[in-house]
Design an enzyme around this catalytic site. Structure first.
Site, PDB file in Angstrom:
ATOM      1  N   ASN A  28      74.938  13.326  -1.151  1.00 12.20           N
ATOM      2  CA  ASN A  28      74.467  13.643  -2.506  1.00 12.20           C
ATOM      3  C   ASN A  28      75.117  14.956  -2.955  1.00 12.20           C
ATOM      4  O   ASN A  28      74.835  16.023  -2.408  1.00 12.20           O
ATOM      5  CB  ASN A  28      72.934  13.745  -2.464  1.00 12.20           C
ATOM      6  CG  ASN A  28      72.327  14.104  -3.813  1.00 12.20           C
ATOM      7  OD1 ASN A  28      72.867  14.912  -4.557  1.00 12.20           O
ATOM      8  ND2 ASN A  28      71.191  13.499  -4.103  1.00 12.20           N
ATOM      9  N   ASP A  79      64.857  15.390   3.879  1.00 13.08           N
ATOM     10  CA  ASP A  79      64.376  14.296   3.048  1.00 13.08           C
ATOM     11  C   ASP A  79      63.507  14.927   1.980  1.00 13.08           C
ATOM     12  O   ASP A  79      62.662  15.773   2.279  1.00 13.08           O
ATOM     13  CB  ASP A  79      63.594  13.269   3.861  1.00 13.08           C
ATOM     14  CG  ASP A  79      63.450  11.988   3.059  1.00 13.08           C
ATOM     15  OD1 ASP A  79      64.480  11.435   2.631  1.00 13.08           O
ATOM     16  OD2 ASP A  79      62.313  11.555   2.814  1.00 13.08           O
ATOM     17  N   SER A  80      63.776  14.542   0.760  1.00 14.81           N
ATOM     18  CA  SER A  80      63.087  15.216  -0.329  1.00 14.81           C
ATOM     19  C   SER A  80      62.649  14.205  -1.362  1.00 14.81           C
ATOM     20  O   SER A  80      63.094  13.058  -1.363  1.00 14.81           O
ATOM     21  CB  SER A  80      64.007  16.264  -0.963  1.00 14.81           C
ATOM     22  OG  SER A  80      65.248  15.689  -1.301  1.00 14.81           O
ATOM     23  N   TYR A 129      65.300  14.049 -10.783  1.00 12.92           N
ATOM     24  CA  TYR A 129      64.102  14.176 -11.616  1.00 12.92           C
ATOM     25  C   TYR A 129      63.957  15.551 -12.273  1.00 12.92           C
ATOM     26  O   TYR A 129      62.945  15.815 -12.924  1.00 12.92           O
ATOM     27  CB  TYR A 129      62.847  13.888 -10.769  1.00 12.92           C
ATOM     28  CG  TYR A 129      62.804  12.478 -10.223  1.00 12.92           C
ATOM     29  CD1 TYR A 129      62.237  11.427 -10.956  1.00 12.92           C
ATOM     30  CD2 TYR A 129      63.341  12.169  -8.967  1.00 12.92           C
ATOM     31  CE1 TYR A 129      62.210  10.133 -10.463  1.00 12.92           C
ATOM     32  CE2 TYR A 129      63.321  10.880  -8.466  1.00 12.92           C
ATOM     33  CZ  TYR A 129      62.757   9.873  -9.207  1.00 12.92           C
ATOM     34  OH  TYR A 129      62.728   8.589  -8.717  1.00 12.92           O
ATOM     35  N   ASP A 130      64.945  16.423 -12.129  1.00 11.91           N
ATOM     36  CA  ASP A 130      64.824  17.779 -12.685  1.00 11.91           C
ATOM     37  C   ASP A 130      64.453  17.818 -14.176  1.00 11.91           C
ATOM     38  O   ASP A 130      63.655  18.666 -14.575  1.00 11.91           O
ATOM     39  CB  ASP A 130      66.111  18.578 -12.465  1.00 11.91           C
ATOM     40  CG  ASP A 130      66.240  19.098 -11.037  1.00 11.91           C
ATOM     41  OD1 ASP A 130      65.206  19.207 -10.349  1.00 11.91           O
ATOM     42  OD2 ASP A 130      67.363  19.398 -10.609  1.00 11.91           O
ATOM     43  N   HIS A 189      62.041  23.700  -3.751  1.00  6.71           N
ATOM     44  CA  HIS A 189      61.696  23.177  -2.431  1.00  6.71           C
ATOM     45  C   HIS A 189      62.870  23.316  -1.460  1.00  6.71           C
ATOM     46  O   HIS A 189      62.724  23.761  -0.341  1.00  6.71           O
ATOM     47  CB  HIS A 189      61.267  21.716  -2.581  1.00  6.71           C
ATOM     48  CG  HIS A 189      62.238  20.855  -3.354  1.00  6.71           C
ATOM     49  ND1 HIS A 189      62.858  21.276  -4.501  1.00  6.71           N
ATOM     50  CD2 HIS A 189      62.732  19.605  -3.115  1.00  6.71           C
ATOM     51  CE1 HIS A 189      63.659  20.327  -4.946  1.00  6.71           C
ATOM     52  NE2 HIS A 189      63.599  19.305  -4.125  1.00  6.71           N
ATOM     53  N   ARG A 190      64.083  22.956  -1.945  1.00  2.14           N
ATOM     54  CA  ARG A 190      65.258  23.019  -1.069  1.00  2.14           C
ATOM     55  C   ARG A 190      65.634  24.473  -0.796  1.00  2.14           C
ATOM     56  O   ARG A 190      66.038  24.822   0.308  1.00  2.14           O
ATOM     57  CB  ARG A 190      66.424  22.245  -1.723  1.00  2.14           C
ATOM     58  CG  ARG A 190      67.523  21.876  -0.776  1.00  2.14           C
ATOM     59  CD  ARG A 190      68.464  20.819  -1.341  1.00  2.14           C
ATOM     60  NE  ARG A 190      67.774  19.562  -1.596  1.00  2.14           N
ATOM     61  CZ  ARG A 190      67.357  19.151  -2.787  1.00  2.14           C
ATOM     62  NH1 ARG A 190      67.595  19.858  -3.869  1.00  2.14           N
ATOM     63  NH2 ARG A 190      66.684  18.032  -2.896  1.00  2.14           N
TER      64      ARG A 190
HETATM   65  P1  IMP Z   1      66.615  11.359  -0.283  1.00  4.04           P
HETATM   66  O1  IMP Z   1      66.081  12.646   0.250  1.00  4.04           O
HETATM   67  O2  IMP Z   1      68.081  11.220  -0.125  1.00  4.04           O
HETATM   68  O3  IMP Z   1      65.821  10.182   0.164  1.00  4.04           O
HETATM   69  O4  IMP Z   1      66.487  11.402  -1.864  1.00  4.04           O
HETATM   70  C1  IMP Z   1      65.569  12.177  -2.513  1.00  4.04           C
HETATM   71  C2  IMP Z   1      65.526  11.848  -3.981  1.00  4.04           C
HETATM   72  O5  IMP Z   1      64.499  12.672  -4.549  1.00  4.04           O
HETATM   73  C3  IMP Z   1      66.793  12.220  -4.738  1.00  4.04           C
HETATM   74  O6  IMP Z   1      67.672  11.150  -4.849  1.00  4.04           O
HETATM   75  C4  IMP Z   1      66.260  12.614  -6.101  1.00  4.04           C
HETATM   76  O7  IMP Z   1      66.048  11.470  -6.865  1.00  4.04           O
HETATM   77  C5  IMP Z   1      64.902  13.217  -5.750  1.00  4.04           C
HETATM   78  N1  IMP Z   1      65.049  14.681  -5.601  1.00  4.04           N
HETATM   79  C6  IMP Z   1      65.079  15.391  -4.444  1.00  4.04           C
HETATM   80  N2  IMP Z   1      65.270  16.688  -4.695  1.00  4.04           N
HETATM   81  C7  IMP Z   1      65.388  16.795  -6.026  1.00  4.04           C
HETATM   82  C8  IMP Z   1      65.638  17.909  -6.886  1.00  4.04           C
HETATM   83  O8  IMP Z   1      65.836  19.063  -6.477  1.00  4.04           O
HETATM   84  N3  IMP Z   1      65.688  17.626  -8.193  1.00  4.04           N
HETATM   85  C9  IMP Z   1      65.514  16.377  -8.690  1.00  4.04           C
HETATM   86  N4  IMP Z   1      65.316  15.310  -7.934  1.00  4.04           N
HETATM   87  C10 IMP Z   1      65.243  15.519  -6.602  1.00  4.04           C
END
Ligand code: IMP
Length: 194
Positions: A10, A70-71, A153-154, A179-180
């Site tokens: 990503n 994972d977020s 989703y920002d 969060h990150r």
């Molecule tokens: P994964 O961690 O790759 O399963 O994906 C997490 C998903 O959560 C991302 O593809 C975004 O859609 C959403 N997400 C995670 N962090 C953020 C952020 O900082 N801003 C907006 N969307 C987020």
């Protein structure tokens, strides 16, 4: 310089991670920078379990110390959805995903909701988990998506202390509160200590 694999493709996440870890003597590689590894299948049912599995899998496959995260977005009025399904939540585009979430809020009679972004982070090496942490940022869902920065989703995540969505602020400012940002600064502190 130590090499660290960030187990992601990503581009938005990677840019943020490299920015946050910039002060360390680290070369942060992504999955696109190394020989192809078959994609890990996510089976865990919590952010933490998924981050741990991913870190162990890619560390084993690459032979490099690996950080995985994972977020996702938890909306309180939707019992925490989209949560761990944030990336695969139905909708071909983010505006489509937003529209679906708004319809779900309507169905519950909620105009808006408190929400949070969650980032579970795990560092793996030598066949085990070396460090784990969770970062969060609390905000509200806005029905008027705003901003062109950030990703995902920002645009619908309104952050009251700034009076703006996370897509309206620049990357460095987002990292201060996100969060990150919290999770990767904790990783940075761990790496400096060890
Ligand atoms: P994964 O961690 O790759 O399963 O994906 C997490 C998903 O959560 C991302 O593809 C975004 O859609 C959403 N997400 C995670 N962090 C953020 C952020 O900082 N801003 C907006 N969307 C987020």
């Amino acid at each position: 310089m130590t090499r660290l694999l960030a187990a992601t493709t990503n581009a938005g996440k990677l840019r943020e991670i490299r920015g946050i870890l910039a002060g360390l003597d680290l070369e942060v590689l992504s999955l696109s920078d190394i020989a192809p590894i078959e994609e890990h299948e996510e089976t865990g049912d919590t952010f933490e379990a998924i981050a741990r599995d991913k870190a162990l899998y890619y560390a084993r496959a690459s032979g490099l110390p690996t950080v995985a995260e994972d977020s996702g977005l938890e909306i309180d009025a939707l019992d925490g959805l989209p949560g761990i399904t944030s990336a695969r939540f139905p909708g071909n585009t983010f505006p489509e995903k937003f529209a679906r979430l708004f319809a779900m809020l309507d169905a519950r009679g909620a105009a808006t909701s408190t929400a949070r972004f969650v980032c579970a982070l795990a560092l793996a090496g030598q066949g085990r988990i070396l460090f784990e942490t969770r970062g969060t940022v609390e905000g509200e869902i806005t029905r008027q998506p705003r901003g062109t920065g950030g990703f995902g989703y920002d645009p619908i995540f309104y952050y009251p202390p700034f009076g703006q969505t996370l897509a309206e602020i620049d990357e460095a400012r987002k990292a201060e509160v996100s969060h990150r940002g919290h999770a990767f600064r904790a990783l940075g502190a761990f790496l400096r200590r060890s």
